[in-house]
Scaffold this active site. Structure first.
Site, short mmCIF file in Angstrom:
data_model
loop_
_atom_site.label_atom_id
_atom_site.label_comp_id
_atom_site.label_asym_id
_atom_site.label_seq_id
_atom_site.Cartn_x
_atom_site.Cartn_y
_atom_site.Cartn_z
N ASP A 44 0.76 -1.21 -0.11
CA ASP A 44 0.01 -0.06 -0.04
C ASP A 44 0.70 1.33 0.10
O ASP A 44 1.87 1.51 0.52
CB ASP A 44 -0.89 0.09 1.26
N LYS A 66 -3.16 2.54 -2.00
CA LYS A 66 -4.54 2.66 -1.16
C LYS A 66 -4.05 3.80 -0.14
O LYS A 66 -3.40 3.72 0.82
CB LYS A 66 -4.75 1.54 -0.37
N MET A 187 -9.88 8.36 8.52
CA MET A 187 -10.16 9.02 7.33
C MET A 187 -11.31 10.00 7.49
O MET A 187 -12.45 9.88 6.82
CB MET A 187 -10.93 7.81 6.64
#
Length: 271
Positions: A44, A66, A187
């Site tokens: 990632d 990602k 996030m």
């Protein structure tokens, strides 16, 4: 699997490895062994490149970006890559930032691979919410200030149904207030305005809050503020993803940081 012998990383298997929040020294010994054993690593974006120093020089390294808020490799494509490599007899390691089972889609990948007959194992890593607060010398739980911690995503899955469209922030705010819980939001930067508005229905505006960007890395930055000043602080300090937002009384313990005026006044009034 016997507990007194090292776990094997065999051809035709997949291991999901948590690379931690960024600092390569936070890798577990098992993670280092898994990385060194891999013939194929799917990596990632948020994995520190220094982690790859543990990989074999003969290993094939495949970036599969990602990163929240950026263009990402489709999840289904990553799963197909793991499946193909495992069926070709490779020792596959899927290297993820943080922990595979905390917002790392590890559960989805395990389900998919096992449904295809592939043996999967998971090696945990330190998650960013824990690593970031620890780097500031503050716990997530405390016998007096926080009786538990909630890890929650601020980013709903695209295309979800109305019944599962994301977190009920208003209900969570009430629960956090009544149960004395620390909230750790991953996030959440892009949706911070709505999250702030909903949390304020159940939590006071002067609830302590910390924003930690690039947790545990040399470029880590953080700001201490209040829930009522969340969006203003993000804009003023120019903090963005990747970042975690930590909300709760444990934030008061961050050393060597001047408390915002709202918190100082609250303490004075309480006295």
């Amino acid at each position: 699997m016997p507990t007194d012998t090292p776990q094997a990383f065999l051809p035709g298997t997949v291991t999901l490895v948590g690379a931690g929040p960024g600092d390569p020294e936070l890798l577990t010994l098992k993670a280092v062994r898994a990385i060194a054993s891999a013939t194929v690593l799917l990596v990632d974006d948020l994995v520190n490149e220094a982690v790859l120093a543990h990989a074999s020089p003969q290993a094939r390294i495949v970036p599969v970006g990602k990163r929240g808020g950026c263009k990402s490799t489709p999840q289904a494509f990553i799963e197909k890559l793991m499946l193909m490599a495992a069926r070709e007899g490779e020792v596959v390691v899927r290297l993820k930032g943080g922990d595979p089972f905390i917002f790392g889609r590890g559960g989805e990948e395990v389900e998919y691979l096992e449904s295809e007959g592939i043996r999967v194992q998971v090696v945990n890593g330190i998650t960013a919410g824990l690593g970031g607060m620890t780097s500031l010398g503050v716990p997530l739980t405390h016998r007096e200030h926080a009786h538990g911690v909630v890890f929650v995503t601020g980013h709903a899955k695209p295309g979800v149904t109305p019944e599962s469209r994301g977190t009920d922030w208003q209900a969570l705010a009430t629960t956090a207030r009544d149960a004395k819980l620390t909230l750790v939001i991953y996030m959440g930067v892009s949706g911070a305005a709505q999250i702030q508005q909903d949390l304020l229905t159940g939590l006071p505006a002067n609830t302590p809050l910390a924003i930690i960007q690039h947790a545990t890395l040399p470029q880590q930055r953080h700001a201490v503020t209040t829930l009522g000043d969340l969006t203003e602080t993000l804009a003023r300090e120019q903090l963005g993803s990747p970042a975690v937002i930590v909300i709760g009384d444990v934030v008061r313990g961050i050393a060597a940081v001047q408390l915002p005026r709202a918190l100082t006044q609250q303490r004075s009034h309480a006295a």
